[in-house]
Design a protein around this motif. Structure first.
Motif, PDB file in Angstrom:
ATOM      1  N   HIS A 193     -16.465   3.386  12.769  1.00 28.97           N
ATOM      2  CA  HIS A 193     -15.912   2.796  13.988  1.00 28.97           C
ATOM      3  C   HIS A 193     -15.833   3.795  15.138  1.00 28.97           C
ATOM      4  O   HIS A 193     -15.246   3.482  16.177  1.00 28.97           O
ATOM      5  CB  HIS A 193     -14.528   2.205  13.710  1.00 28.97           C
ATOM      6  N   GLY A 194     -16.371   4.985  14.958  1.00 30.47           N
ATOM      7  CA  GLY A 194     -16.369   5.973  16.029  1.00 30.47           C
ATOM      8  C   GLY A 194     -14.980   6.465  16.395  1.00 30.47           C
ATOM      9  O   GLY A 194     -14.646   6.605  17.575  1.00 30.47           O
TER      10      GLY A 194
ATOM     11  N   ASP B  30     -16.382  -3.912   5.462  1.00 31.18           N
ATOM     12  CA  ASP B  30     -15.537  -4.917   6.110  1.00 31.18           C
ATOM     13  C   ASP B  30     -14.194  -5.053   5.405  1.00 31.18           C
ATOM     14  O   ASP B  30     -13.160  -5.280   6.040  1.00 31.18           O
ATOM     15  CB  ASP B  30     -16.254  -6.272   6.112  1.00 31.18           C
ATOM     16  N   GLN B  31     -14.200  -4.911   4.086  1.00 38.58           N
ATOM     17  CA  GLN B  31     -12.951  -5.092   3.337  1.00 38.58           C
ATOM     18  C   GLN B  31     -12.049  -3.869   3.385  1.00 38.58           C
ATOM     19  O   GLN B  31     -10.824  -3.994   3.436  1.00 38.58           O
ATOM     20  CB  GLN B  31     -13.274  -5.445   1.881  1.00 38.58           C
ATOM     21  N   VAL B  32     -12.638  -2.682   3.353  1.00 37.14           N
ATOM     22  CA  VAL B  32     -11.824  -1.469   3.238  1.00 37.14           C
ATOM     23  C   VAL B  32     -11.626  -0.777   4.588  1.00 37.14           C
ATOM     24  O   VAL B  32     -10.576  -0.179   4.844  1.00 37.14           O
ATOM     25  CB  VAL B  32     -12.460  -0.500   2.219  1.00 37.14           C
ATOM     26  N   PHE B  33     -12.634  -0.867   5.459  1.00 30.41           N
ATOM     27  CA  PHE B  33     -12.529  -0.265   6.790  1.00 30.41           C
ATOM     28  C   PHE B  33     -12.768  -1.330   7.861  1.00 30.41           C
ATOM     29  O   PHE B  33     -13.705  -1.223   8.659  1.00 30.41           O
ATOM     30  CB  PHE B  33     -13.558   0.864   6.945  1.00 30.41           C
ATOM     31  N   PRO B  34     -11.921  -2.364   7.916  1.00 25.64           N
ATOM     32  CA  PRO B  34     -12.140  -3.409   8.914  1.00 25.64           C
ATOM     33  C   PRO B  34     -11.910  -2.876  10.325  1.00 25.64           C
ATOM     34  O   PRO B  34     -11.098  -1.964  10.541  1.00 25.64           O
ATOM     35  CB  PRO B  34     -11.102  -4.471   8.545  1.00 25.64           C
ATOM     36  N   ALA B  35     -12.612  -3.450  11.277  1.00 25.72           N
ATOM     37  CA  ALA B  35     -12.485  -2.993  12.668  1.00 25.72           C
ATOM     38  C   ALA B  35     -11.068  -3.148  13.184  1.00 25.72           C
ATOM     39  O   ALA B  35     -10.600  -2.355  14.023  1.00 25.72           O
ATOM     40  CB  ALA B  35     -13.467  -3.768  13.551  1.00 25.72           C
TER      41      ALA B  35
ATOM     42  N   ALA C 227      -9.067   0.039  12.621  1.00 23.22           N
ATOM     43  CA  ALA C 227      -9.708   1.298  12.993  1.00 23.22           C
ATOM     44  C   ALA C 227      -8.708   2.209  13.691  1.00 23.22           C
ATOM     45  O   ALA C 227      -8.198   1.885  14.775  1.00 23.22           O
ATOM     46  CB  ALA C 227     -10.908   1.027  13.886  1.00 23.22           C
ATOM     47  N   THR C 228      -8.416   3.340  13.064  1.00 25.28           N
ATOM     48  CA  THR C 228      -7.456   4.306  13.604  1.00 25.28           C
ATOM     49  C   THR C 228      -8.022   5.709  13.405  1.00 25.28           C
ATOM     50  O   THR C 228      -8.997   5.899  12.682  1.00 25.28           O
ATOM     51  CB  THR C 228      -6.114   4.203  12.851  1.00 25.28           C
ATOM     52  N   PRO C 229      -7.417   6.709  14.042  1.00 26.14           N
ATOM     53  CA  PRO C 229      -7.847   8.086  13.767  1.00 26.14           C
ATOM     54  C   PRO C 229      -7.842   8.354  12.266  1.00 26.14           C
ATOM     55  O   PRO C 229      -6.980   7.849  11.528  1.00 26.14           O
ATOM     56  CB  PRO C 229      -6.800   8.930  14.505  1.00 26.14           C
TER      57      PRO C 229
END
Length: 786
Positions: free
Chosen positions: A746-747, A717-722, A725-727
């Motif tokens: 995040h797909g 949640d802290q480093v890869f928050p939704a 979410a990018t390529p």
């Protein structure tokens, strides 16, 4: 026959490792009781395997397995050792395929409940091979991978001595290894035998089960003479227990010398074939044209002749007793005990008996011959009888007191220094250890480093100069007064660095045993092993097995990757990042900056030497990196937040207002990621940069979020928050699939860069360009994600 190698006379046992508890000559009465126990051990070990395969329901029909023949060959050796010679301070590594014998002995001694005897190889039951951490009865060493059990007591002996020198605890006692002769084919065995540290380990005793068979065949040739010479050349005492009392007596008769010569010169396969012969066939095969031998054979009745060809020393309790009493505790000892694989079973001596199982009818016949009841297979000896009394006395003699458990030292989480200038993560290891001696001297006292002759080249020189090199006795440093000497090699019992020869398997074997001292003797150590990262794969199996056996340690691989450009492909590791991701019981880190090394090393040290602890692997680099790129926050709270993220697996190194892509980079590739981000920003293409420190922890966090394992997931949640979410572009100096899973958080669309082929020599720029890791390649890959 007990034969002591010429030129190496035995000497009295030392005070720290006396010989047998009962060194009297084995009397007829004592021998009779011991034989009764021997028969019961044979029955129990066979019945344990029989029940697992023939009695216990098996709905799947999948083979359960077990090794009745391999167990049978060790019954006499283990009966003699446990019921006559072991002391509570001794430790024994039992060959993997004899685990049922160990369980049978433990059952007779009252240290294994009857309910476990029916659980061999069942879920939660007795393990297929001895396990310190999973079996319900006492197991001194986990064994399983052939050759590793043999060497474990070597490293256990050094670990015990180290603890004794440092703390006064650790006690004394012999370290026994019971191994099959086929295990001597393993290179790891000879790497251990030849290490310079081993020749002084007088408490070390190996007992080789010379049954002359491997899994598939009778071992060709007669190898023991060559093996004896190899051990003797390494400074070991060599004892051979070849023949039993019956054969020794026959050798004294007319024709006996010819019988002795005939058996000695007989190929292994021919001897094994004799074990499958009737008495009539033996009378035809054994004489081999010799008149004196033919007369001797003709004089023997059938029962004596059949017994004679089976009368090897490894099944003669008197011969074994004499051999164990002859051990010289001033140097390592190897005992070659000649045995028959499957001794006492219908399958004895057959070349394909390794995994053979007795039929139900054969088990009933065996029970009748051994005085057991197949309907009540687990019956103990009657109370008041001599065998029951010996079991009780042995159990009392071998009773161990639980060690007083000392808590591991308290470690700081942050020593407060912010590295500046240009530095490598490899150099940061030595610097952190030196800082620890000042910031937390009690914790530093528990640190012990180990390396295979690479201390100076892996930047441990300053640490070694500070703490000294451990040696059982103080040795003269003849270069102490040489002004050009930079690395001071001061060897003494108070040293905290252990140097072995150039053999990575030895390094990790010792590392694993140093990592068990908290559970063996209640004295936690903080062991760190350092080796070249390309050789982690060579050392992986024994280190992994050490983790399985409860050893908690830190393995440092350095230098790593193709970043070691001029050294060429042979020294460039590729798969080690994914190994760190996949290794059970281990947290793997690949720090990018010196401060990351400090934080991850301190966190890894804090997990050692305690119940529920674990091991760690740090992959370090020789690439000099500008430490200002780490952008360590000056605010104490922000700094602590960064530290927690580093230890948890990743942190955001650069954030932009409206990112169009994210670069997740690890270790030595972080400077290229930042350089690519700068160029992309100039192109009007803002990107975030995430520094990954532990793919394994991030993968655990992802699985925890999916409900598939217990682990904290807050780091995602802290480093890869939704919201960001990018390529995604991932890049590391290793195989790209290590970070490929990050796209599934995040797909998002993703490209994974890394190393998929062998490297070659060249400049850093040339090598990075060759593998598509240079800044141009990163910029192009991000633009292609649009």
């Amino acid at each position: 026959m007990t034969d002591v190698t010429p030129g190496h006379p035995t000497s009295p046992a030392t005070a720290t490792a006396t010989a047998a508890t009962d060194t009297r000559t084995l009397s007829t009465e004592d021998g009779s009781v011991l034989e009764e126990i021997e028969r019961r051990v044979l029955w129990l070990s066979t019945a344990i395997i029989h029940h697992a395969n023939r009695v216990r329901p098996n709905p799947s029909g999948l083979k359960v397995g077990g090794h009745q023949a391999s167990s049978a060959s060790m019954v006499s050796v283990m009966t003699s050792l446990w019921f006559r010679h072991l002391r509570p301070e001794d430790r024994v590594s039992v060959k993997p395929h004899a685990s049922p014998v160990l369980h049978a002995v433990n059952y007779l001694l009252g240290s294994l409940d009857e309910r476990h005897l029916t659980t061999l190889r069942s879920f939660g039951g007795l393990q297929s091979y001895p396990s310190r951490t999973k079996d319900p009865d006492p197991v001194d060493y986990s064994t399983g991978s052939v050759g590793l059990g043999a060497t474990a007591p070597v490293w256990g002996a050094i670990a015990r001595r180290y603890v004794a020198d440092r703390t006064g605890d650790g006690g004394s006692g012999r370290q026994y290894a019971l191994l099959g002769d086929a295990e001597l084919d393993e290179g790891a065995v000879w790497e251990a035998v030849l290490d310079p540290a081993v020749a002084d380990l007088g408490e070390l005793v190996w007992v080789v089960d010379v049954n002359r068979q491997s899994l598939d065949r009778v071992v060709p040739g007669i190898a023991v003479d060559r093996l004896r010479a190899m051990f003797a050349g390494a400074g070991w005492q060599v004892l051979t227990v070849k023949y039993g009392r019956l054969l020794e007596e026959l050798f004294t008769r007319p024709g006996g010398a010819e019988l002795h010569t005939r058996i000695d010169r007989m190929p292994n396969a021919e001897y094994q074939r004799l074990l499958r012969c009737s008495a009539q066939e033996l009378r035809l095969r054994l004489p081999d044209g010799g008149e004196p031998l033919a007369r001797l054979v003709a004089e023997l009745d059938d029962a004596t002749l059949l017994a004679a060809v089976r009368n090897l020393g490894g099944h003669d309790l008197g011969a074994l007793d004499h051999a164990f009493g002859a051990i010289d505790d001033t140097r390592p000892t190897v005992v070659f005990a000649y045995t028959i694989k499957g001794h006492g079973l219908p399958t004895e001596g057959h070349p394909q008996n390794h995994s053979a199982l007795l039929t139900a009818e054969q088990v009933r016949e065996l029970a009748d011959r051994l005085g057991a009841d197949p309907e009540a297979p687990w019956t103990r000896f009657p109370d008041g009888g001599a065998a029951a009394a010996l079991c009780e006395r042995t159990a009392e003699r071998l009773r161990r007191t639980e060690p007083v458990r000392h808590d591991p030292p308290t470690l700081p989480t942050d020593m407060g220094r912010t590295p500046s200038g240009t530095a490598t993560t490899q150099a940061a290891l030595g610097r952190t250890l030196l800082d620890l001696t000042r910031a937390a001297p009690e914790a530093a006292e528990a640190v012990v480093t180990v390396s295979p002759d690479v201390s100076s080249s892996t930047n441990l020189g300053g640490w070694v100069n500070k703490v000294g090199v451990w040696s059982p006795t103080e040795r003269v440093d003849w270069f102490a007064d040489d002004p050009e000497t930079i690395l001071h090699w001061r060897e003494r019992p108070t040293g905290r660095h252990i140097e072995l020869g150039i053999a990575e398997t030895n390094l990790v074997g010792l590392l694993g045993e140093l990592g068990t001292t908290w559970s063996r003797w209640g004295r936690p150590l903080l062991p760190i092993g350092v080796l070249y990262d390309p050789f982690v794969e060579r050392a992986l199996e024994p280190w992994s097995f050490g983790i399985y056996a409860g050893g908690q340690s830190i393995l440092v691989g350095t230098p790593s990757g193709v970043t070691l450009a001029p050294e060429g492909g042979a020294h460039q590791s590729i798969k080690t990042p994914s190994i760190g991701l996949e290794q059970p019981g281990c947290t793997a880190y690949e720090p990018a900056f010196a401060i990351d090394v400090e934080w991850t090393l301190l966190a890894s040290l804090a997990r050692l030497g305690r119940p529920g602890g674990g091991s760690a692997y740090l992959r370090l680099s020789t690439r000099p990196v500008d430490q200002s790129l780490a952008a360590v926050p000056a605010d104490p709270a922000a700094r602590e937040r960064r530290r927690r993220q580093v230890v948890a697996g990743a942190y955001a190194l650069r954030r932009t207002e409206a990112p169009r892509a994210t670069i997740a980079a690890m270790g030595a590739m972080v400077p290229e990621a930042l350089a690519a981000a700068d160029r992309l920003s100039d192109l009007g293409f803002p990107v975030d940069v995430v520094c990954v420190t532990s793919p394994g922890l991030l993968f655990q966090a992802l699985r925890a979020r999916q409900g598939r394992e217990e682990a904290p997931s807050w780091i995602l949640d802290q480093v890869f928050p939704a919201s960001r979410a990018t390529p995604l572009l991932t890049v590391l100096d290793g195989h790209p699939h290590t970070l490929a899973f990050l796209a599934t958080i995040h797909g998002v669309p993703a490209t994974t860069l890394g190393v998929t082929g062998f490297g070659q020599s060249g400049s850093l720029e040339e090598v990075y360009r060759h593998h598509g890791l240079d800044t141009d390649s990163l910029v192009a890959a991000v633009l292609d994600l649009e």
